[in-house]
Design a protein around this motif. Structure first.
Motif, PDB file in Angstrom:
ATOM      1  N   UNK A   1       0.853  -1.195   0.000  1.00 39.72           N
ATOM      2  CA  UNK A   1       0.000   0.000   0.000  1.00 39.72           C
ATOM      3  C   UNK A   1       0.882   1.236   0.000  1.00 39.72           C
ATOM      4  N   UNK A   2       0.279   2.354  -0.382  1.00 39.73           N
ATOM      5  CA  UNK A   2       0.982   3.629  -0.397  1.00 39.73           C
ATOM      6  C   UNK A   2       1.200   4.123   1.029  1.00 39.73           C
ATOM      7  N   UNK A   3       2.108   5.068   1.180  1.00 42.34           N
ATOM      8  CA  UNK A   3       2.370   5.601   2.511  1.00 42.34           C
ATOM      9  C   UNK A   3       1.288   6.543   2.998  1.00 42.34           C
TER      10      UNK A   3
ATOM     11  N   UNK B   1       4.906   1.144   1.237  1.00 44.42           N
ATOM     12  CA  UNK B   1       6.077   1.364   0.387  1.00 44.42           C
ATOM     13  C   UNK B   1       6.083   2.810  -0.079  1.00 44.42           C
ATOM     14  N   UNK B   2       7.254   3.323  -0.337  1.00 42.12           N
ATOM     15  CA  UNK B   2       7.402   4.699  -0.796  1.00 42.12           C
ATOM     16  C   UNK B   2       8.805   5.193  -0.510  1.00 42.12           C
ATOM     17  N   UNK B   3       9.142   6.340  -1.082  1.00 40.61           N
ATOM     18  CA  UNK B   3      10.460   6.928  -0.879  1.00 40.61           C
ATOM     19  C   UNK B   3      10.431   7.876   0.318  1.00 40.61           C
TER      20      UNK B   3
ATOM     21  N   UNK C   1      10.881  13.897  -9.866  1.00 40.63           N
ATOM     22  CA  UNK C   1      10.761  12.929 -10.950  1.00 40.63           C
ATOM     23  C   UNK C   1      10.173  11.626 -10.405  1.00 40.63           C
ATOM     24  N   UNK C   2       9.561  10.857 -11.315  1.00 41.89           N
ATOM     25  CA  UNK C   2       8.979   9.573 -10.922  1.00 41.89           C
ATOM     26  C   UNK C   2      10.082   8.539 -10.791  1.00 41.89           C
TER      27      UNK C   2
ATOM     28  N   UNK D   1       9.891  -1.364  -6.835  1.00 37.12           N
ATOM     29  CA  UNK D   1       9.719  -2.741  -7.274  1.00 37.12           C
ATOM     30  C   UNK D   1       8.303  -3.227  -6.971  1.00 37.12           C
ATOM     31  N   UNK D   2       7.645  -3.734  -7.983  1.00 41.97           N
ATOM     32  CA  UNK D   2       6.276  -4.253  -7.935  1.00 41.97           C
ATOM     33  C   UNK D   2       5.232  -3.153  -7.767  1.00 41.97           C
TER      34      UNK D   2
END
Length: 278
Positions: A183-185, A206-208, A214-215, A219-220
């Motif tokens: 899922x997104x953060x 998951x996320x940075x 920039x995009x 992974x996945x």
């Protein structure tokens, strides 16, 4: 009789796969007319072209016939069931070990509302509440094909959207092998932990950590972004034109079905593996 077929029309093989879903007997037996395949073709045509109901080509028959059937299938979950059947067929065609996924990625996309007046489910959401419209929730597996799709008001929090999607996937019976959910953060740590405990899954955010202009693919997880981009090519989804979540969810699921049909029609020889991002 229909003339030249449209590119969105079902092939004989595809109709043989979907006909048991759309023509399933009810409590009083089969009630659908013999034009059922034409009705499905009409809905795929509208999803792709964005055609308004009253501008539907006469070759599809009366638009009221198509409209009433669309409403019925949106309300009773037929579109979701058809997507489940197609997704299993696509995994089998791709040579996956099992028809059910062991991992899914859930993400949302905001769409601006453009309904024709009257009461609507559209409200303000997104960053600082600047977008008035709907939030489209899509779950994909490792192949990038949609497993489930829902539409909720734009103000719905990511926690609740992810919860609704997991409940939807459970109802569709595709969580038998499911182990990992990305899922997104936007989903909080506490909510991810609660979802994992309630559904006996590993729900991973998951996320940075750092923001970049920039995009950068993860992974996945990037596969759901690609799925949203493909769904955006359906003209009916250019904006959220519907007044109810039921109708909006129906059109999103029709677009997911069209995406899966195109994947199946390409054949294994034309499917090229995509290098995974680090």
């Amino acid at each position: 009789m229909r003339g030249m077929p449209y590119p969105s029309d079902l092939t004989d093989e595809q109709w043989n796969l979907l006909e048991p879903v759309f023509n399933a007997p009810g409590k009083r037996g089969r009630k659908h007319a013999g034009d059922l395949r034409t009705v499905v073709d009409a809905m795929l045509y509208i999803a792709q072209t964005g055609c308004q109901w009253r501008y539907l080509p006469a070759s599809f028959g009366p638009w009221t016939r198509v409209w009433s059937q669309f409403r019925r299938w949106s309300r009773n979950g037929t579109w979701a069931q058809a997507l489940t059947v197609l997704h299993a067929a696509a995994r089998q065609a791709d040579g996956r070990a099992d028809e059910a996924p062991s991992m899914v990625v859930i993400d949302t996309h905001l769409a601006r509302g453009a309904s024709n007046g009257g009461l609507t489910f559209h409200d303000r959401g997104g960053p600082y509440g600047r977008t008035k419209g709907a939030k489209r929730v899509v779950a994909v597996d490792v192949t990038g094909l949609p497993v489930g799709a829902l539409v909720v008001p734009a103000s719905t929090h990511e926690n609740r959207a992810s919860e609704l999607m997991l409940e939807h996937l459970t109802q569709q019976g595709v969580t038998g092998r499911l182990e990992l959910v990305l899922v997104d953060r936007g989903v909080t740590t506490a909510a991810a932990r609660t979802l994992g405990r309630d559904h006996d899954l590993d729900v991973r955010r998951v996320g940075w950590d750092d923001k970049q202009p920039v995009f950068r693919p993860i992974r996945h997880a990037w596969r759901v972004e690609v799925a949203h981009g493909r769904l955006g090519r359906s003209r009916r989804l250019a904006k959220s034109f519907e007044n109810t979540t039921t109708s909006a969810t129906g059109w999103l699921q029709v677009a997911c079905i069209a995406t899966t049909l195109r994947h199946l029609s390409r054949g294994p020889s034309r499917r090229r593996p995509v290098a995974l991002a680090a």
